[in-house]
Design a protein around this motif. Structure first.
Motif, mmCIF file in Angstrom:
data_model
loop_
_atom_site.group_PDB
_atom_site.id
_atom_site.type_symbol
_atom_site.label_atom_id
_atom_site.label_comp_id
_atom_site.label_asym_id
_atom_site.label_seq_id
_atom_site.Cartn_x
_atom_site.Cartn_y
_atom_site.Cartn_z
ATOM 1 N N LYS A 1 -4.241 1.668 -9.199
ATOM 2 C CA LYS A 1 -5.059 2.761 -8.692
ATOM 3 C C LYS A 1 -6.516 2.358 -8.855
ATOM 4 O O LYS A 1 -6.893 1.765 -9.872
ATOM 5 N N SER B 1 -3.078 6.006 -1.280
ATOM 6 C CA SER B 1 -4.318 5.551 -1.918
ATOM 7 C C SER B 1 -4.053 4.632 -3.097
ATOM 8 O O SER B 1 -4.980 4.250 -3.804
ATOM 9 N N ASP B 2 -2.786 4.272 -3.334
ATOM 10 C CA ASP B 2 -2.419 3.374 -4.422
ATOM 11 C C ASP B 2 -1.807 2.092 -3.866
ATOM 12 O O ASP B 2 -1.563 1.960 -2.671
ATOM 13 N N THR C 1 -4.808 7.105 -16.416
ATOM 14 C CA THR C 1 -5.503 7.050 -15.132
ATOM 15 C C THR C 1 -6.807 7.845 -15.150
ATOM 16 O O THR C 1 -7.845 7.334 -14.713
ATOM 17 N N GLY D 1 -11.573 8.422 -6.786
ATOM 18 C CA GLY D 1 -10.510 7.529 -6.349
ATOM 19 C C GLY D 1 -10.698 7.101 -4.908
ATOM 20 O O GLY D 1 -11.226 7.846 -4.082
ATOM 21 N N ARG E 1 1.703 -0.065 -4.886
ATOM 22 C CA ARG E 1 2.908 -0.012 -5.723
ATOM 23 C C ARG E 1 3.929 -1.015 -5.217
ATOM 24 O O ARG E 1 4.011 -1.272 -4.014
ATOM 25 N N GLN F 1 0.838 -1.194 0.000
ATOM 26 C CA GLN F 1 0.000 0.000 0.000
ATOM 27 C C GLN F 1 0.871 1.241 0.000
ATOM 28 O O GLN F 1 1.850 1.350 0.743
ATOM 29 N N GLY G 1 1.963 -0.842 -10.328
ATOM 30 C CA GLY G 1 1.042 -0.578 -9.236
ATOM 31 C C GLY G 1 -0.394 -0.552 -9.711
ATOM 32 O O GLY G 1 -0.692 -0.782 -10.886
ATOM 33 N N SER H 1 3.186 5.368 -12.260
ATOM 34 C CA SER H 1 3.456 6.766 -12.553
ATOM 35 C C SER H 1 4.857 6.935 -13.140
ATOM 36 O O SER H 1 5.219 6.261 -14.092
#
Length: 614
Positions: A190, A74-75, A157, A197, A77, A71, A188, A180
């Motif tokens: 999203k 909020s993503d 995204t 989101g 990766r 974690q 990752g 990203s």
């Protein structure tokens, strides 16, 4: 990655263009997909009785921690490919499958009251080389959760979120697979629903459930897709959506359908997902995009980091703008949720300058609106916003923090139309509070055309000509000296000790900062309203004054959510101001408090020694 690779120049015509998946192919591209679970269960395990009742599965502490550590706010990766020194692959298909299944279940549970029988979820991805294999894992996880899955292929995204809103698609949820601007070895996830989101606490909940699933499946051999994904072409609809916005808002008196006729615009997509903006948006609106850079998707990112903050990316774009006498240059990050621009004189506009440019545009449309930024922006930007009648709310670092703050302010009756972080993440109230680099550029392009129609030839850079720049600006890091599992607690200890020192006046002239325009207090960290936002990372900003210069700078210390360290940002309007603040930070806080025993202060120390003050 080489910074000297030959730029991939965009030529007129269609021969080289990379197309997205055709809309006509809606048949499943596989009837059965598998991937191996090759890991073996070699660790001692124990049954957690409280978890067994709920999950009926075995819990392995170490394996659970692996998923939880993926974690990233909020993503999600992690490392998806071998090749990083000192890092092992942790975002493997089994982990991704467990996370995707947990997200699918989370979405399904949230729709129970609506009695939705067929939960539809889309997946888009950037061009990373690990994307294909990890996509299978996402399809498998969503399928296990009983969702119908739709494969958008190469996407952005913002497009993934918009796929939950724009007809005829309007999926219940979407996942974007991207890391990203991080290296090609990373990847990752999203997550989006029609509300926007997911927040950090929501992603934490999903990862917690996924961790238990993952630990219980280490001995499984394969996963099969019972509901195969369908390929869809959403990007064409998304591009048309952007074109229509430009046409309608420019409303060109001579050529409505080609409002960009006569404009030269350079796009640097960094070999990410942003090339579509050139041929699917700008070209079709009449722009001349000859000389654009790195439009072809390449998951190895051979030319430079796809990042509007990257100096190489901005320098190459500047050169292309000047060489082609272009009106505007555009730099996208990999998944196009961020952007930066270059004006017609070759001046890079990112960071505080991009926030100022967007503020000037938004304040013309919405006088006196509040603008939310992270707390690393300059004092000059605050003056720029206030001088134009706006209100500047400084808030916690992290694009979701900044955006969510704007949402909450609007809910409390404080009109807030723009939320931007210095990284280039920017969201507008008019665009569903979505951080969309392409939409930001659309706003800038509309303003550029309006200025031209009004007889103003100075270009968009003229809108920020009176923005002052700080005399000094520096960012340093302090690594946390501890075991990885203790790093977060040690970081919080150091930051809260810093706060205590400031409140007790132990650093003369240092005072916790707050903007005063809303319910933000204690150095832009804690909301004092009835529903404060959850704190994902601790941080404080202090304003610094002395008898000679008055208030001359600020210091911002924050806990990194990516790595076990603390970031220290400083800005000053006087020569030697940052060095003076670094000396005080080292001598009067780090050493005096004993925090130098749990933090590696070498960067602070080296900077403090680098130049003699005065």
């Amino acid at each position: 990655m080489s910074s000297t690779s030959t730029p991939s120049i965009y030529l007129q015509g269609n021969a080289h263009k990379t197309s997205f998946a055709p809309a006509t192919n809606t048949k499943p591209f596989h009837t059965c997909l598998k991937f191996p679970f090759s890991q073996s269960l070699t660790k001692v395990i124990r049954v957690n009785s409280s978890s067994t009742a709920k999950y009926n599965e075995v819990v392995v502490d170490e394996e659970i921690d692996k998923i939880r550590r993926l974690q990233n706010g909020s993503d999600v990766r992690g490392v998806a490919l071998e090749g990083e020194k000192g890092r092992k692959v942790d975002l493997a298909p089994p982990a991704v499958e467990a996370i995707a299944e947990s997200f699918g279940e989370w979405v399904t549970n949230g729709l129970e009251k609506e009695s939705v029988e067929d939960v539809r979820v889309s997946l888009g991805r950037d061009p990373r080389v690990s994307g294909a294999s990890l996509s299978v894992a996402v399809f498998a996880g969503l399928s296990r959760a009983g969702c119908s899955v739709f494969d958008m292929g190469l996407a952005t995204t913002p497009a993934c979120f918009m796929s939950t809103l724009l007809p005829p698609f309007a999926y219940h949820a979407s996942i974007m697979m991207t890391a990203s601007h991080l290296p090609y070895t990373r990847n990752g996830l999203k997550f989006f629903t029609r509300k926007g989101g997911l927040t950090s606490p929501e992603v934490e909940e999903i990862c917690d459930i996924a961790a238990r699933k993952y630990a219980n499946r280490l001995t499984k051999v394969s996963t099969m897709l019972t509901i195969p994904p369908k390929r869809v072409d959403f990007m064409s609809n998304y591009a048309k959506h952007l074109r229509d916005i430009i046409k309608e808002r420019v409303n060109h008196p001579l050529h409505y359908d080609t409002p960009l006729q006569g404009f030269k615009i350079i796009v640097n997509a960094g070999n990410g997902s942003g090339g579509f903006f050139t041929w699917a948006v700008l070209d079709k609106l009449g722009a001349d995009t000859f000389g654009s850079l790195h439009l072809n998707p390449d998951g190895m990112f051979p030319n430079h980091i796809p990042n509007p903050e990257d100096k190489i990316a901005m320098a190459l774009t500047r050169d292309a703008v000047l060489k082609n006498t272009a009106d505007l240059g555009i730099v996208f990050d990999t998944d196009v949720d961020r952007s930066g621009v270059v004006d017609n004189k070759g001046n890079p506009i990112n960071g505080d300058k991009l926030i100022a440019l967007m503020s000037a545009i938004v304040l013309r449309e919405h006088p006196e609106t509040t603008i939310v930024t992270d707390a690393r922006t300059s004092m000059a930007l605050t003056r720029f916003i206030v001088n134009r009648g706006g209100h500047h709310c400084l808030y916690r670092v992290g694009y979701r923090n900044v955006i969510d703050k704007g949402v909450h302010l609007n809910e409390d009756g404080i009109e807030t139309h723009l939320m931007m972080e210095t990284s280039g993440h920017g969201a507008l109230k008019e665009n569903h509070f979505l951080d969309d680099g392409a939409y930001m550029v659309v706003k800038i392009i509309i303003e550029m055309v309006r200025m031209k129609l009004a007889g103003l030839d100075d270009g968009i850079g003229s809108l920020i000509k009176d923005l002052e720049e700080p005399f000094e600006s520096v960012e340093m890091r302090m690594n946390i000296i501890s075991e990885p599992r203790d790093a977060k607690a040690k970081g919080v200890q150091a930051i809260e000790t810093f706060r205590t020192y400031i409140e007790k006046g132990q650093l003369k002239g240092w005072e916790l900062d707050s903007c005063g325009d809303c319910w933000v207090s204690e150095g832009c960290l804690v909301d004092s309203n009835d529903t404060p936002a959850a704190i994902d990372a601790h941080m404080y900003r202090v304003k610094v004054s002395d008898e000679e210069h008055g208030e001359h700078g600020w210091v911002h210390i924050r806990q990194s959510i990516h790595n076990p360290n603390l970031a220290v940002n400083m800005q000053s309007v006087v020569p030697g101001g940052c060095q003076s603040m670094a000396i005080d930070l080292r001598d009067k806080f780090l050493m005096a408090s004993g925090m130098d025993r749990i933090l590696d202060v070498s960067q602070i120390d080296n900077f403090a020694k680098s130049v003699r003050v005065g």
